[in-house]
Design an enzyme around this catalytic site. Structure first.
Site, PDB file in Angstrom:
ATOM      1  N   GLY A  73       3.799  -0.529   5.860  1.00 31.82           N
ATOM      2  CA  GLY A  73       4.553   0.461   6.360  1.00 31.82           C
ATOM      3  C   GLY A  73       5.061   0.097   7.973  1.00 31.82           C
ATOM      4  O   GLY A  73       4.118  -0.406   8.645  1.00 31.82           O
ATOM      5  N   ASP A  94       5.783  -1.336  11.347  1.00 28.76           N
ATOM      6  CA  ASP A  94       5.704  -2.581  11.592  1.00 28.76           C
ATOM      7  C   ASP A  94       4.224  -3.083  11.640  1.00 28.76           C
ATOM      8  O   ASP A  94       3.303  -2.435  11.638  1.00 28.76           O
ATOM      9  CB  ASP A  94       5.937  -2.727  13.399  1.00 28.76           C
ATOM     10  CG  ASP A  94       5.953  -4.046  13.650  1.00 28.76           C
ATOM     11  OD1 ASP A  94       6.989  -4.751  13.779  1.00 28.76           O
ATOM     12  OD2 ASP A  94       4.742  -4.393  14.413  1.00 28.76           O
ATOM     13  N   ASP A 145       0.876  -1.270   0.045  1.00 24.26           N
ATOM     14  CA  ASP A 145      -0.223   0.071   0.031  1.00 24.26           C
ATOM     15  C   ASP A 145       0.745   1.188   0.064  1.00 24.26           C
ATOM     16  O   ASP A 145       2.055   1.097  -0.256  1.00 24.26           O
ATOM     17  CB  ASP A 145      -1.093  -0.035   1.220  1.00 24.26           C
ATOM     18  CG  ASP A 145      -0.548  -0.562   2.385  1.00 24.26           C
ATOM     19  OD1 ASP A 145       0.279   0.055   2.713  1.00 24.26           O
ATOM     20  OD2 ASP A 145      -1.302  -1.441   2.808  1.00 24.26           O
ATOM     21  N   ILE A 166       1.784  -3.011  14.535  1.00 29.53           N
ATOM     22  CA  ILE A 166       1.331  -1.596  15.336  1.00 29.53           C
ATOM     23  C   ILE A 166       0.460  -0.811  14.245  1.00 29.53           C
ATOM     24  O   ILE A 166       0.925  -0.475  13.329  1.00 29.53           O
ATOM     25  CB  ILE A 166       2.607  -0.916  15.779  1.00 29.53           C
ATOM     26  CG1 ILE A 166       3.263  -1.841  16.626  1.00 29.53           C
ATOM     27  CG2 ILE A 166       2.229   0.348  16.202  1.00 29.53           C
ATOM     28  CD1 ILE A 166       4.526  -1.401  17.217  1.00 29.53           C
ATOM     29  N   MET A 201      -2.006   8.454  12.961  1.00 32.36           N
ATOM     30  CA  MET A 201      -3.054   8.835  12.434  1.00 32.36           C
ATOM     31  C   MET A 201      -3.844  10.037  13.024  1.00 32.36           C
ATOM     32  O   MET A 201      -5.051  10.011  13.063  1.00 32.36           O
ATOM     33  CB  MET A 201      -4.086   7.658  12.124  1.00 32.36           C
ATOM     34  CG  MET A 201      -3.364   6.379  11.338  1.00 32.36           C
ATOM     35  SD  MET A 201      -4.241   4.933  11.468  1.00 32.36           S
ATOM     36  CE  MET A 201      -3.896   4.058  13.183  1.00 32.36           C
ATOM     37  N   LYS A 248      -4.362   2.470   0.242  1.00 31.17           N
ATOM     38  CA  LYS A 248      -4.981   2.571   1.543  1.00 31.17           C
ATOM     39  C   LYS A 248      -4.576   3.930   2.310  1.00 31.17           C
ATOM     40  O   LYS A 248      -3.563   4.025   2.956  1.00 31.17           O
ATOM     41  CB  LYS A 248      -4.438   1.607   2.538  1.00 31.17           C
ATOM     42  CG  LYS A 248      -5.249   1.224   3.965  1.00 31.17           C
ATOM     43  CD  LYS A 248      -4.612   0.153   4.655  1.00 31.17           C
ATOM     44  CE  LYS A 248      -5.497  -1.180   4.288  1.00 31.17           C
ATOM     45  NZ  LYS A 248      -5.030  -2.209   5.207  1.00 31.17           N
TER      46      LYS A 248
HETATM   47  N1  SAH Z   1       2.208   0.075  10.848  1.00 33.38           N
HETATM   48  C1  SAH Z   1       2.685   1.309  10.910  1.00 33.38           C
HETATM   49  C2  SAH Z   1       1.685   2.223  11.232  1.00 33.38           C
HETATM   50  C3  SAH Z   1       0.564   2.490  10.285  1.00 33.38           C
HETATM   51  S1  SAH Z   1      -0.741   3.661  10.475  1.00 33.38           S
HETATM   52  C4  SAH Z   1       3.844   1.674  11.662  1.00 33.38           C
HETATM   53  O1  SAH Z   1       4.195   0.649  12.539  1.00 33.38           O
HETATM   54  O2  SAH Z   1       4.559   2.517  11.615  1.00 33.38           O
HETATM   55  C5  SAH Z   1      -0.448   4.921   9.522  1.00 33.38           C
HETATM   56  C6  SAH Z   1       0.274   6.080  10.474  1.00 33.38           C
HETATM   57  O3  SAH Z   1       1.776   6.008  10.734  1.00 33.38           O
HETATM   58  C7  SAH Z   1       0.141   7.415   9.806  1.00 33.38           C
HETATM   59  O4  SAH Z   1      -1.120   8.071   9.698  1.00 33.38           O
HETATM   60  C8  SAH Z   1       1.053   8.316  10.645  1.00 33.38           C
HETATM   61  O5  SAH Z   1       0.911   8.727  11.780  1.00 33.38           O
HETATM   62  C9  SAH Z   1       2.451   7.224  10.918  1.00 33.38           C
HETATM   63  N2  SAH Z   1       3.214   7.070  10.018  1.00 33.38           N
HETATM   64  C10 SAH Z   1       3.761   6.048   9.179  1.00 33.38           C
HETATM   65  N3  SAH Z   1       4.996   6.551   8.343  1.00 33.38           N
HETATM   66  C11 SAH Z   1       5.077   7.790   9.134  1.00 33.38           C
HETATM   67  C12 SAH Z   1       6.277   8.623   8.937  1.00 33.38           C
HETATM   68  N4  SAH Z   1       7.315   8.470   8.072  1.00 33.38           N
HETATM   69  N5  SAH Z   1       6.479   9.744   9.560  1.00 33.38           N
HETATM   70  C13 SAH Z   1       5.265  10.211  10.588  1.00 33.38           C
HETATM   71  N6  SAH Z   1       4.389   9.400  10.578  1.00 33.38           N
HETATM   72  C14 SAH Z   1       4.377   8.211   9.908  1.00 33.38           C
END
Ligand code: SAH
Length: 260
Positions: free
Chosen positions: A96, A98, A43, A101, A178, A65
């Site tokens: 993206g 983990d 995604d 999470i 988010m 997504k």
């Molecule tokens: N599984 C992912 C999170 C997915 S939810 C993890 O563990 O990071 C998606 C949210 O993650 C986004 O809305 C934002 O709040 C955060 N996010 C993901 N990548 C980011 C980045 N490079 N910089 C800041 N926030 C990020």
């Protein structure tokens, strides 16, 4: 399972975290699996350049997504993984950060379990860890925070359903994922549940990448500052006195980002 000409071996699905954005933060295991995969389902929040690690003839399937615009509904996506595996493919489901999470990794493997598809989960550097490191904001620190909480700041019907009394604690670092759309509500609730308006808070957009932007302020002023700066998703909100360390500990200077 026995292999017969009409039923190929069932493939394995790897639920792989690709880290927060900087390609160098990919694990060796993730890089190896991406290089071996027959099909990669991904995604929009995956590290730039990560698909270039795939074989040229690997099938790459974008399932979108963005919070308000799910291109492929979750149920359809779960079924897609099952179908690819039943066709004998080695499947990498790339996510993206983990997968466990705020990544819906749990929901996707539930369907795999129910369908008897073998799977493995590969952890990734979650956005909170990546952003904290690249901003010089340690999430715990003996003088500031003895615990850290990850929370979703996703707005539903204009509200965020969280245990605010548990989150609005002076010695706790809270990282909201988010949360940009709900930033004003988050700051309002944290103040309403006992934190002073002067309590430090930061927003990090595109953390760990060339486009990283960091804005530090306090709960009282952060929403207006973020709006004025035009900062949007993807971004994390970090609330806690650890944010004060940014001025001293920031080391990462992206060419086009900035820090205020
Ligand atoms: N599984 C992912 C999170 C997915 S939810 C993890 O563990 O990071 C998606 C949210 O993650 C986004 O809305 C934002 O709040 C955060 N996010 C993901 N990548 C980011 C980045 N490079 N910089 C800041 N926030 C990020």
């Amino acid at each position: 399972m026995m292999q017969t000409p009409s039923s190929p071996l069932v493939g394995t699905v790897y639920i792989v975290g690709s880290g927060p954005g900087d390609l160098d933060l990919l694990t060796l295991r993730a890089a190896r699996l991406i290089g071996e995969a027959d099909a990669i389902v991904y995604d929009h929040l995956i590290a730039e350049g990560v698909l270039e690690l795939a074989r040229a003839n690997a099938e790459k399937i974008y399932v979108g997504k963005k919070s308000s615009n799910h291109t492929v509904p979750q149920e359809q996506l779960n079924q897609l993984l099952v179908r690819l595996a039943l066709a004998g493919r080695k499947v990498v489901r790339l996510k993206g950060g983990d997968p466990f999470i705020f990544g819906r990794g749990g929901e996707e493997i539930e369907t795999l379990v129910e369908s008897g598809i073998p799977f493995e989960v590969v952890p990734g550097v979650t956005a909170a860890a990546g952003c904290a490191a690249y901003c010089g904001i340690p999430l715990t620190h003996r003088d500031h925070a003895q615990a850290v909480a990850f929370a979703t700041g996703h707005l539903k019907d204009g509200t965020i359903n969280l245990d605010w009394p548990a989150l609005a604690r002076p010695k706790l670092t809270v990282v909201f994922y988010m949360g940009v759309g709900g930033l004003a509500e988050i700051c309002r609730q944290m103040i309403a549940h006992g934190l002073p308006a002067s309590h430090p808070a930061a927003v990090v957009q595109h953390g760990t990448t060339r486009r990283q932007r960091v804005l530090t302020a306090d709960l009282g002023s952060l929403p207006a500052r973020v709006e004025a700066a035009g900062i949007g998703s993807p971004a994390l909100i970090i609330v806690g006195t650890v944010v004060r360390l940014h001025d001293k500990l920031a080391w990462f200077q992206p060419p086009s980002g900035n820090s205020t």
